[in-house]
Design a protein around this motif. Sequence first.
Motif, PDB file in Angstrom:
ATOM      1  N   TRP A   1       2.909 -82.308 -84.174  1.00 23.18           N
ATOM      2  CA  TRP A   1       3.837 -81.206 -84.466  1.00 23.18           C
ATOM      3  C   TRP A   1       5.237 -81.536 -83.941  1.00 23.18           C
ATOM      4  O   TRP A   1       6.238 -81.340 -84.627  1.00 23.18           O
ATOM      5  N   TRP A   2       5.288 -82.040 -82.718  1.00 21.60           N
ATOM      6  CA  TRP A   2       6.544 -82.338 -82.033  1.00 21.60           C
ATOM      7  C   TRP A   2       7.399 -83.311 -82.844  1.00 21.60           C
ATOM      8  O   TRP A   2       8.565 -83.031 -83.156  1.00 21.60           O
TER       9      TRP A   2
ATOM     10  N   SER B   1       6.263 -76.698 -78.252  1.00 21.27           N
ATOM     11  CA  SER B   1       4.798 -76.765 -78.262  1.00 21.27           C
ATOM     12  C   SER B   1       4.303 -77.587 -77.069  1.00 21.27           C
ATOM     13  O   SER B   1       3.247 -77.308 -76.497  1.00 21.27           O
TER      14      SER B   1
ATOM     15  N   SER C   1      -6.071 -80.654 -78.949  1.00 21.71           N
ATOM     16  CA  SER C   1      -4.844 -79.867 -78.836  1.00 21.71           C
ATOM     17  C   SER C   1      -3.663 -80.750 -78.443  1.00 21.71           C
ATOM     18  O   SER C   1      -2.548 -80.569 -78.944  1.00 21.71           O
TER      19      SER C   1
ATOM     20  N   VAL D   1       1.713 -73.112 -82.631  1.00 26.94           N
ATOM     21  CA  VAL D   1       0.887 -74.248 -82.196  1.00 26.94           C
ATOM     22  C   VAL D   1      -0.230 -73.776 -81.270  1.00 26.94           C
ATOM     23  O   VAL D   1      -1.374 -74.224 -81.375  1.00 26.94           O
ATOM     24  N   GLN D   2       0.112 -72.845 -80.359  1.00 31.25           N
ATOM     25  CA  GLN D   2      -0.896 -72.367 -79.417  1.00 31.25           C
ATOM     26  C   GLN D   2      -2.044 -71.675 -80.141  1.00 31.25           C
ATOM     27  O   GLN D   2      -3.216 -71.870 -79.796  1.00 31.25           O
TER      28      GLN D   2
ATOM     29  N   VAL E   1      -0.211 -81.282 -80.678  1.00 29.78           N
ATOM     30  CA  VAL E   1       1.143 -81.091 -80.141  1.00 29.78           C
ATOM     31  C   VAL E   1       2.013 -82.310 -80.425  1.00 29.78           C
ATOM     32  O   VAL E   1       3.176 -82.187 -80.853  1.00 29.78           O
TER      33      VAL E   1
ATOM     34  N   SER F   1       6.132 -72.466 -80.557  1.00 32.46           N
ATOM     35  CA  SER F   1       5.087 -72.740 -79.572  1.00 32.46           C
ATOM     36  C   SER F   1       3.909 -71.789 -79.744  1.00 32.46           C
ATOM     37  O   SER F   1       2.753 -72.165 -79.512  1.00 32.46           O
TER      38      SER F   1
END
Length: 438
Positions: free
Chosen positions: A200-201, A22, A193, A168-169, A197, A165
């Motif tokens: 999420w990461w 992501s 955003s 997430v995008q 990320v 990815s």
Amino acid sequence: MQAKNDKKTIWAWAMFDWANQSYNMVITSTIFPAYYVAITANKQTGDMVSFFGHQYVNTVLSNYILGLSYLIIVVLLPILTSIADYKGHKKLYMQLFTWLGSLACAGLFFFTMKTFEFSMICFGLASIGYCGGFVFYNSYLPQIATLDQQDAVSAKGFIYGFAGSIVVQVLCFVFVLSPATFGITDDVAARLSFLIVGIWWIGFSLIPFYLLPKGQPNAGSHTDSVLTGGFKELAKVWKKVKQLPLLKRFLPAFFFYSVGVQTILLVAANFGAKELKMPEENLIAIILIIQVVAIIGAAITAKMSAKYGNTPVLATIVGIWCLICAAVYFVANAQQFYVAAVIVGLVMGGVQSLSRSTYSKFIPQNIPDTASYFSFYDVTEKLSIVVGLFTFGFVEAVTHKMRDSALVLDCFFVIGLLLLLSLVAMQAKAKSAETAVA
């Protein structure tokens, strides 16, 4: 000792790719580059920015900072990976770099021109965290998969990464396309955003952190200090690399074509935003197309390598990259950029996945010091990025045309292709000799 080809372990390993790609999508490829180009351009200074009192072209500065972050990784990782093998702590280092990267990425939420220097430092630290974690992640491949399964497992990691990815995008896309729906402005949507990320990461990285094995300490007695022992272990691996003819030929080829591949992936969004004046939503759509097609490309490449062999397929893919890079010089509109993006997607997943598994096959199997071996792979890749980004930035600084930079990159692809073809010829000759003896 960890059993190889365990489905749960391989799934946990692939989830690390799911977690950190992501960053690659949003920060290096879509929303951040578009936001960065937009926020740093104004009527008074054009595309010039001030960074700690020095003036730079905005995209040249971002390339230099990325290049510097990769250079730091090149210096640090040979030491850290050797220590990781020495003590068996590869998972610990993977965790440290991941926390650094994800927190720095979340720090980009505060990116405005008032916090420009701080934000660019966060940009560099996020890159260091992403690259550093990936080195130790890559070094798990020969530890968790047998030789005959490494192509498929490597491809699975990339497929998970591309898929994660995309999720997430799309999530970030919702905020960027319609910020008014959520009562926020365009710039806040972009910065949100970056925070998504970061969360999420680190969130999904907890899965591999919990399930992956710790790492195996290097066998034998160690009387040196951790630091000197790390250097000595690295020196031993370097001597072994020089004695492996296939690996010795593969690494230079990998270096030269990686200069082109990695640099193009890092500067593509800046090219679209700056040279073609493409809006943010179009850039996001293009990168989404690349990611979706890359999943297909990685799967196809894994099957082709099983049928035709790794190096012939790699040479074919790098040949296609040569043509793409040359064509970029002539791209004049968004439609042509879309066509190039589809082709890039097909060969992007393939070249990354196959390069990793090819290297994994060329190193000795069932050894404890895989992190030290993979440090050479990753240092080679990161050094190629340093060369690529600084070359691209320097040419743009001189000519003020990113197209000229792309043309220079094609020279690296051509050299990489020629070196790969020599490796293919060497393998074919060795195979013929074996057949004659039999």
